[in-house]
Write a protein that holds these residues in place. Sequence first.
Motif, short mmCIF file in Angstrom:
data_model
loop_
_atom_site.label_atom_id
_atom_site.label_comp_id
_atom_site.label_asym_id
_atom_site.label_seq_id
_atom_site.Cartn_x
_atom_site.Cartn_y
_atom_site.Cartn_z
N LEU A 119 0.82 -1.20 0.00
CA LEU A 119 0.00 0.00 0.00
C LEU A 119 0.86 1.26 0.00
N SER A 120 1.93 1.26 0.75
CA SER A 120 2.82 2.43 0.79
C SER A 120 3.47 2.66 -0.58
N ASN A 121 3.84 1.56 -1.26
CA ASN A 121 4.44 1.69 -2.58
C ASN A 121 3.44 2.25 -3.58
N VAL A 122 2.18 1.79 -3.48
CA VAL A 122 1.13 2.28 -4.38
C VAL A 122 0.88 3.76 -4.14
N ILE A 123 0.82 4.18 -2.89
CA ILE A 123 0.57 5.59 -2.58
C ILE A 123 1.72 6.47 -3.06
N CYS A 124 2.95 5.99 -2.89
CA CYS A 124 4.11 6.75 -3.40
C CYS A 124 4.00 6.93 -4.91
N ASN A 125 3.62 5.85 -5.58
CA ASN A 125 3.42 5.93 -7.03
C ASN A 125 2.38 6.99 -7.38
N MET A 126 1.27 6.97 -6.67
CA MET A 126 0.19 7.90 -6.96
C MET A 126 0.61 9.34 -6.71
N ILE A 127 1.35 9.57 -5.63
CA ILE A 127 1.79 10.94 -5.31
C ILE A 127 2.68 11.48 -6.43
N ILE A 128 3.66 10.68 -6.84
CA ILE A 128 4.62 11.13 -7.86
C ILE A 128 3.92 11.33 -9.21
N MET A 129 3.04 10.41 -9.58
CA MET A 129 2.38 10.55 -10.88
C MET A 129 1.36 11.69 -10.88
N ALA A 130 0.73 11.94 -9.74
CA ALA A 130 -0.18 13.08 -9.65
C ALA A 130 0.60 14.39 -9.84
N VAL A 131 1.80 14.45 -9.27
CA VAL A 131 2.64 15.63 -9.44
C VAL A 131 3.08 15.75 -10.90
N GLN A 132 3.42 14.63 -11.53
CA GLN A 132 3.82 14.64 -12.95
C GLN A 132 2.70 15.19 -13.82
N VAL A 133 1.49 14.70 -13.61
CA VAL A 133 0.35 15.13 -14.42
C VAL A 133 0.06 16.60 -14.20
N ALA A 134 0.01 17.01 -12.93
CA ALA A 134 -0.29 18.41 -12.62
C ALA A 134 0.77 19.34 -13.19
N LEU A 135 2.03 18.97 -13.04
CA LEU A 135 3.12 19.80 -13.55
C LEU A 135 3.05 19.93 -15.06
N THR A 136 2.76 18.83 -15.75
CA THR A 136 2.68 18.85 -17.21
C THR A 136 1.52 19.72 -17.69
N LEU A 137 0.36 19.56 -17.06
CA LEU A 137 -0.82 20.33 -17.48
C LEU A 137 -0.64 21.82 -17.23
N VAL A 138 -0.05 22.16 -16.08
CA VAL A 138 0.17 23.58 -15.77
C VAL A 138 1.20 24.18 -16.73
N ALA A 139 2.27 23.42 -17.03
CA ALA A 139 3.29 23.92 -17.96
C ALA A 139 2.71 24.09 -19.36
N MET A 140 1.85 23.17 -19.78
CA MET A 140 1.23 23.28 -21.09
C MET A 140 0.41 24.56 -21.21
N LYS A 141 -0.38 24.85 -20.18
CA LYS A 141 -1.31 25.97 -20.26
C LYS A 141 -0.65 27.32 -20.02
N TYR A 142 0.21 27.41 -18.99
CA TYR A 142 0.70 28.71 -18.57
C TYR A 142 2.12 29.02 -19.06
N VAL A 143 2.87 28.02 -19.48
CA VAL A 143 4.24 28.26 -19.97
C VAL A 143 4.28 28.20 -21.49
N PHE A 144 3.75 27.11 -22.06
CA PHE A 144 3.79 26.93 -23.51
C PHE A 144 2.50 27.42 -24.19
N HIS A 145 1.50 27.76 -23.39
CA HIS A 145 0.23 28.28 -23.92
C HIS A 145 -0.39 27.32 -24.94
N ILE A 146 -0.37 26.04 -24.59
CA ILE A 146 -1.01 25.01 -25.39
C ILE A 146 -2.38 24.72 -24.78
N SER A 147 -3.42 25.01 -25.52
CA SER A 147 -4.78 24.82 -25.00
C SER A 147 -5.27 23.42 -25.34
#
Length: 381
Positions: free
Chosen positions: A229-257
């Motif tokens: 369970l701890s390994n699964v939660i670690c995975n989820m935390i890191i991948m949630a950060v990956q997704v959020a970081l990518t989406l924010v960079a797309m919209k506010y840095v590269f202005h990709i809608s």
Amino acid sequence: MKDVLRLIRNTLSMTFRKKRNFLYYLGLPLIGIFIAFLAYGGNNVNILHVGVVDGDHSKITADTVDFLNGLDNVKLTEIPQSKMRRKLANGKLDCVIIFEKGFSDSVRSGNPAHIRITSIKGAEVTKFIQSYLYQYIDHIASISKAASGNEQAFQTMYQGFQKSAYKVKTINLQDLSKSNDMSYQTMGFLIMFMLMSACNLSELILAEKENRTYFRLLSSPINAGKYVLSNVICNMIIMAVQVALTLVAMKYVFHISMNISIWQAFAVMFLFAWISIGISLMIVSFSNNRSAANSLQNLIIVPTCMLAGCFWPVEIMPKALQKVSDFLPQRWTLETLDQLQTGHPISSLYLNYLILLAFALAFFLLAIYQFSRDHNTQNFV
């Protein structure tokens, strides 16, 4: 719960103790944006370079050239006919309009002739010029027919035509195809990086089995279920950060809608994160060591991402491979995002979400079953 939190904190600490892991887990997803930006970015406004050969030297010809010179995205250059072929061949001109001697007389007679458009780039270029040029010439020919040979009447109507003020209302339609293609390709690369990240984090299980840390943990109040369970939660935390970081960079840095809200895209990719974890645990459950896990990872992740259309549009693949892609979770994830981009409401895509959940459940159940049969390393779940 305290034991699980302690394991999560320990796993994250071990993972990011090495600075290069910050680049691997958080930097790699951004590379997908760069690749998509380079592939689909750039300015869509093209200037059409048009050469004009004036062999008629009349007022009507001069007025026609002035009309063409006033068109948006058209740059006109008057050239001698001797240089026409060379400029077309070396790409300095996209097309050449030739007004032959007698052009003005043919227009005034009501039967336009003695005009040619030459291009080595085909109808893609010539049709644009023809649509404006021929319409303009037809107007003058219509004036000539209305004058019925009366020179004074023709001159009066022609001058009125030249001085008339046309009101043109221009409406710019936003082309969403480029931004959709860029976001689609970015999500494709993100899917691959999420799978790779999940597999690398799940391999920590094998690493701790190899150095016997896992068995020492089981001798404490921590059981196998808490460890997984701890390994699964670690995975989820890191991948949630990956997704959020990518989406924010797309919209506010590269202005990709993406033409959908960040939360909708995040929800779909968060759902795929569970699939990634299920696949990574399945790979670990079928591997006796990290070398075998790496081999399975290379055998599964990259080929399936290629077939699912993560690197290129799935439509360019043969029909047989397109049918194979329908059995891959990456394909269903990209298809769900594409449907949302084209305006489908979330409620109409319930089947897509159920299929993604079914993929995640199937991979988790397969991993649990395989772990339960692994007597060499004792029951894992």
